[in-house]
Design a protein around this motif. Sequence first.
Motif: not given
Length: 674
Positions: A346, A349, A362, A365, A369, A379, A382-383
């Motif tokens: 995190l 990213a 991306r 993240y 995922h 994630a 924040k993504h």
Amino acid sequence: MEMLSMKQEMPQQLRMETLLIMWVELLLHLSLWMVPNNILKIRKVYDAFLAEFPLCYGYWKKYADHEARIGSMDKVVEVYERAVQGVTYSVDIWVLYCSFAIETYGDPETIRRLFERGLAYVGTDYLSFPLWDKYIEYEYMHQEWSRLAAIYTRILENPNQQLDRYFNSFKELAASRPLSELRTVEEAAAPASDMVSGADGQVNEVVVHSDAEEQTPKPISAGSTDAEELEKYVAIREELYKKAKEFNSKILGFETAIRRPYFHARPLNVAELENWHNYLDFIESEGDLNKVVKLYERCLIACASYPEYWIRYVLCMEASGSMDLADNALARAMQVFVKRQPEIHLFAARFKEQNGDIPGARAAYQLVHNEISPGFLEAIIKHANMERRLGKLEDAFSLYEQAIAIEKGKEHSQTLPMMYAQYSRFSYLVSGNAEKAREILIGALDQVQLSKPFLEAIIYFETILPPPKQIGYLESSVDKFIAPNSDGSAADREDVSSIFLEFLSLFGDAQSIKKAEDRHAKHFLPRRPMSDSRKRYAEDFLSSDKMKLARSYSSDPSPGQSLMSAYPNAQNQWPAGYGAQPQTWPSTTQAQTWTPGYSQQAAYGAYSSYGSNYATPQVPTSVPQSAGYGAYPTTYPVQTFPQQSFAVPTAGTMLTPAQQPAAAVPQTTYYGTY
């Protein structure tokens, strides 16, 4: 071997210490009973183990010993080369490699080059004396007195645990050998007061600063005796020794507090972790980039399992302008040392986004995922916020919808309720569509198991939605949850009832309030006539509106805040370990405000807390070192060897976003400035 797949089959929650113990038992079993003479299987197991734990230098030695016993010398060298690439700043691995070279090679220059390689990385380490001792022993064996004197001179330039012993040994050497044998050819041609030996016997100019002008060594005249020249020769080294001792006194407290300088899977105690932070603070304040890098690399042997030190290293290198070193440290953290901890991905990213690497952000993240389930919710949050900042609102909505679909496929998902709640809140804050936000929550009631965090979240959320308030769906959900036969604990059911009563006191009518009070009394008050909940409710009931307003939330959060930051009682889905930061709710369009009257639990550890515990780093002013990992310092020449490469992790299966721009939304800051 079926046991080899154990590493892949182990759950991610398994503690590293247990994993290491299991690997060690496997290696012992392999060596003694299973395939003691099958070098191919031995290589396969050691390669897999050392990919997970490259800092276990002793197992590199065991691997090399297997190759020496049933393999070839070329393979032994290959193992040692991989070892010094994997744990470059370990004194111990260089001692083992140099010992092997002394036993194997006959060419002194080849052995000296290897010593110089190792000393370029660890020669200034406070605990580097085993490698210096090995080098001194080798030159003493060959009676290379000038080289030996040059080695002592280099040692005396830096603090060392054995500094006093080395100075005494140097004086004994100077007293036992003629000065002509101690000096190199270059030193003999220059005044002793101006020259001292450097790496590889080369001559470097050194200016000696004395406290008094009359103590400054004077140039040697033509009539100087050998005794006078020897006295000046020793005096210059003594000045170096005194300066090193002065700096040694500043760092001695930090060094003595380091109880475990090597890597182990067992956690370090709090005092030792804090000592590393304090030591790094001090060295950063000195402003020497070379020293800063060396200490961070030492720290990240003992503290390799702690993301906070990797993050601090990356931010420090970024602040000093050494982006190559920052990227290299981040790659090692993500791919080897803390790859299973969502915090580092995190952070990576966000770091990559800030530096313009959107595909890299991306990918980081996406890795969480797909592979690191404890960080899945954070994630997604924040993504989605990043896509919103990029103007791709539909992509952000798509991320939530796909994540919810994934969680629906899991049995008893603990993440699904909070995913719904966060999606509803995000949808309202970025689009202003209150009806869609309510539809998301109402649709979730049939999909999730009711819990205190989820009900608290949706009650909170209804307070910020515009009027008219829709109390019906909340009423039915609360009634179902606080029933005696529900799955919630008695304490949770009572708290939810109190929360809903407080909500109704602001937004309900007299009839709904009366109904809720009667229900609360029926379920809880007869059983506990003076319960904490009742006392708390009575206090809140008697509080003036002015007092409630004084305690209410006052600031507007952005869509970027995580749900767990906004809803204090939301349970952590994975341990952040960095302490929660207080968050705020957005102000509503109504004049009324609502403040919960129950004890709040710790909020979800917002990632904005990274860097908040450290002062702004001191930017070292020395000349930046070489960017490659293990390519510094420049004080002594370093041989060029194949470098370990770290590729940016690629996304396994990327979520396909819709390319539809959205209206601009205010930006959100997540990370504190280091």
